[in-house]
Design an enzyme around this catalytic site. Structure first.
Site, PDB file in Angstrom:
ATOM      1  N   HIS A  80      53.045  39.744 145.262  1.00  0.00           N
ATOM      2  CA  HIS A  80      52.559  40.874 146.084  1.00  0.00           C
ATOM      3  C   HIS A  80      53.715  41.714 146.630  1.00  0.00           C
ATOM      4  O   HIS A  80      53.569  42.366 147.663  1.00  0.00           O
ATOM      5  CB  HIS A  80      51.700  40.395 147.272  1.00  0.00           C
ATOM      6  CG  HIS A  80      50.701  39.339 146.931  1.00  0.00           C
ATOM      7  ND1 HIS A  80      49.387  39.604 146.622  1.00  0.00           N
ATOM      8  CD2 HIS A  80      50.840  37.994 146.812  1.00  0.00           C
ATOM      9  CE1 HIS A  80      48.751  38.474 146.348  1.00  0.00           C
ATOM     10  NE2 HIS A  80      49.613  37.474 146.444  1.00  0.00           N
ATOM     11  N   SER A  87      72.228  64.490 142.680  1.00  0.00           N
ATOM     12  CA  SER A  87      71.354  65.532 143.211  1.00  0.00           C
ATOM     13  C   SER A  87      72.193  66.782 143.444  1.00  0.00           C
ATOM     14  O   SER A  87      73.343  66.699 143.868  1.00  0.00           O
ATOM     15  CB  SER A  87      70.742  65.057 144.531  1.00  0.00           C
ATOM     16  OG  SER A  87      70.325  66.182 145.291  1.00  0.00           O
ATOM     17  N   LYS A 133      73.420  61.130 146.742  1.00  0.00           N
ATOM     18  CA  LYS A 133      72.403  60.536 145.876  1.00  0.00           C
ATOM     19  C   LYS A 133      72.883  60.159 144.494  1.00  0.00           C
ATOM     20  O   LYS A 133      73.681  60.845 143.871  1.00  0.00           O
ATOM     21  CB  LYS A 133      71.209  61.481 145.741  1.00  0.00           C
ATOM     22  CG  LYS A 133      70.448  61.599 147.049  1.00  0.00           C
ATOM     23  CD  LYS A 133      69.028  62.000 146.816  1.00  0.00           C
ATOM     24  CE  LYS A 133      68.223  60.828 146.307  1.00  0.00           C
ATOM     25  NZ  LYS A 133      66.857  61.233 146.014  1.00  0.00           N
ATOM     26  N   GLU A 178      63.324  55.894 135.523  1.00  0.00           N
ATOM     27  CA  GLU A 178      62.080  56.614 135.842  1.00  0.00           C
ATOM     28  C   GLU A 178      61.426  57.169 134.573  1.00  0.00           C
ATOM     29  O   GLU A 178      60.211  57.128 134.408  1.00  0.00           O
ATOM     30  CB  GLU A 178      62.366  57.754 136.818  1.00  0.00           C
ATOM     31  CG  GLU A 178      62.820  57.280 138.185  1.00  0.00           C
ATOM     32  CD  GLU A 178      63.349  58.434 139.030  1.00  0.00           C
ATOM     33  OE1 GLU A 178      64.573  58.670 139.016  1.00  0.00           O
ATOM     34  OE2 GLU A 178      62.547  59.109 139.669  1.00  0.00           O
TER      35      GLU A 178
END
Ligand code: ARG
Length: 464
Positions: free
Chosen positions: A161, A282, A288, A295
């Site tokens: 979980h 970024s 970043k 992704e």
């Protein structure tokens, strides 16, 4: 008189050429040119067989063979003029062959049809992709094995979980993915073995009255045998569906792993550092480093499974044998194959380059009362407390630790004895994370020794 613009392959029956819209919806050359090499291989095998069985002369077969090699070199050299009027790769190749060698080209299409031709070409193309997938999966599995071997005893939290459950080892987590990609590999091999029957010679749908030798063409093209039913041979796209479903399951595995990498590389987790080579920055936030490759891999499952769904829907209501609907098979498979191979390669690159942050993993492994089960098991093993009672006692201790803002090993012996008088100093020996993972020695468990045994087994599998 037939219209000048009517089709040179079937113009005899037609008085006029197609409407521009008809040509646009009908043509597949824009995409099926990717099967040019397979189409020419199939035609060469067919022509050689026609000569061997006496259907055409050796001279004609030789002219066809040489002409096809010229066409192939034109296509490979980028000088070939593809024409939409000629609809697809089969007719483009044959028309060019005719320009080059003249009359013998017209004999190539004896005893075959575009229906068995396209099924053959497409099978050969899909078979190559199954081989590419096999290589991609093997490379990824090898990269995971290296990670598992290096970190066989590095502790990290195991989750259910997405809540801390019990400590596991980094190697164990990597080996879970080895099992998943290993099943993909076995599906790829199964699919290849099942699909490897030649449709060539099934002709339009009923077979042919020419004395062709289907064993010969099957062998020449690396098939195990000719497909046994001509109707099935031209209308079967199971091999494409099986490719897509195999790719879909594999893409699900890739996506799940990608999701973990996205989470693990976040500042909140810091479990792994992904290499610069597989990350982006970024344009506005200088701090970043984004896990873009992960992704995109996570997202690829969408189009791959979309292709699977699309082709299932194309096939589901088709009567035997060939219907033009089936021309819609290729773009789905091409796109899914391209993206599956890309995702496999990107994942392999990321796994090879990534470094696990051993300290962060260890720190997280000890948090969240991850050794509570070990405490309960100790009560059962040493004090012979029934497991349900042990669960309750441990729960009370967890609540106490939680209230004090400390972890289980930080409680004193007196604290513990206040909850169960029988507890002794020995309990602290199972509360450490290292002790916890070392004790999970059941087959397939997370103990480093078990992980190393699985790595060794997989190395043997891959070597054999
Ligand atoms: N381009 C066609 C396809 O991809 C080739 C087969 C055409 N056969 C036919 N009878 N029209 O399916």
């Amino acid at each position: 008189m037939t219209d000048q613009s009517s089709n040179q392959m079937w113009g005899g029956r037609f008085a006029a050429g197609p409407d521009a819209i008809m040509e646009a919806i009908n043509a597949s050359i824009g995409f099926d040119k990717r099967m040019a090499a397979q189409d020419i291989a199939g035609s060469r095998a067919h022509a050689a067989m026609l000569a061997a069985t006496g259907v055409i002369t050796d001279n004609d077969a030789e002219a066809i063979r040489e002409g096809l090699l010229t066409v192939l070199s034109e296509i490979e050299g980028g000088t070939f003029q593809f024409s939409t009027t000629l609809e697809d790769i089969h007719m483009n190749v044959e028309a060019r062959l005719k320009e080059i060698i003249g009359e013998p080209a017209g004999r190539l299409h004896t005893g075959r049809s575009r229906n068995d031709q396209v099924a053959t070409d497409f099978k050969l193309w899909v078979r190559d992709q199954l081989d590419a997938a096999e290589s991609g999966l093997l490379a990824l599995i090898r990269a995971l094995l290296s990670q598992a071997e290096a970190g066989a005893d590095w502790v990290m939290p195991g989750f259910t979980h997405l809540q801390t459950a019990q400590p596991v080892t980094w190697g164990h987590h990597m080996m879970a993915y080895v099992e998943m990609f290993g099943r993909d590999l076995s599906r790829v091999r199964d699919a290849r073995a099942r699909m490897n029957e030649s449709p060539l010679g099934a002709a339009a749908l009923a077979g042919t009255s020419f004395p062709i030798d289907r064993e010969m063409t099957a062998k020449a093209l690396g098939f195990d045998r000719p497909a046994a039913n001509s109707l099935d041979a031209v209308s079967d796209r199971d091999f494409a569906l099986e490719f897509l479903s195999t790719a879909s399951i594999s893409a699900v595995h890739l996506s799940r792993f990608a999701e973990e990498l996205v989470i693990w590389s976040s500042a909140q987790f810091r479990f792994v550092t992904l290499s610069d080579r597989f990350s982006t920055g970024s344009s506005i936030m200088p701090q970043k480093k984004n896990p873009d490759a992960a992704e995109l891999i996570r997202a690829k499952v969408g189009r791959i499974f979309g292709a699977n769904t699309a082709l299932m829907m194309v096939m589901k209501g088709l009567p035997l044998a060939y219907s033009k609907d089936m021309q819609e098979d290729k773009e789905q498979v091409f796109d899914a194959a391209d993206n599956w191979m890309l995702a496999l390669a990107a994942m392999e690159g990321m796994v090879k380059d990534m470094s696990a942050n051993r300290e962060s993993l260890a720190a997280a492994a000890g948090s969240g009362f991850s050794t509570a089960t070990d405490l309960a098991d100790w009560l059962v093993r040493v004090l012979k407390v029934p497991f349900r009672d042990a669960h309750h006692i441990t729960g009370t201790l967890v609540a106490m630790a939680e209230k004090r803002g400390c972890d289980l090993p930080d409680l004193t012996l007196e604290d513990m004895q206040g909850v169960h008088a029988g507890i002794t100093e020995d309990i602290f020996s199972v509360l450490g994370v290292e002790n916890s993972v070392n004790s999970r020695m059941s087959y397939g468990g997370t103990a480093p020794a078990q992980v190393r045994a699985q790595v060794a087994r997989w190395k043997e599998v891959l070597a054999g």
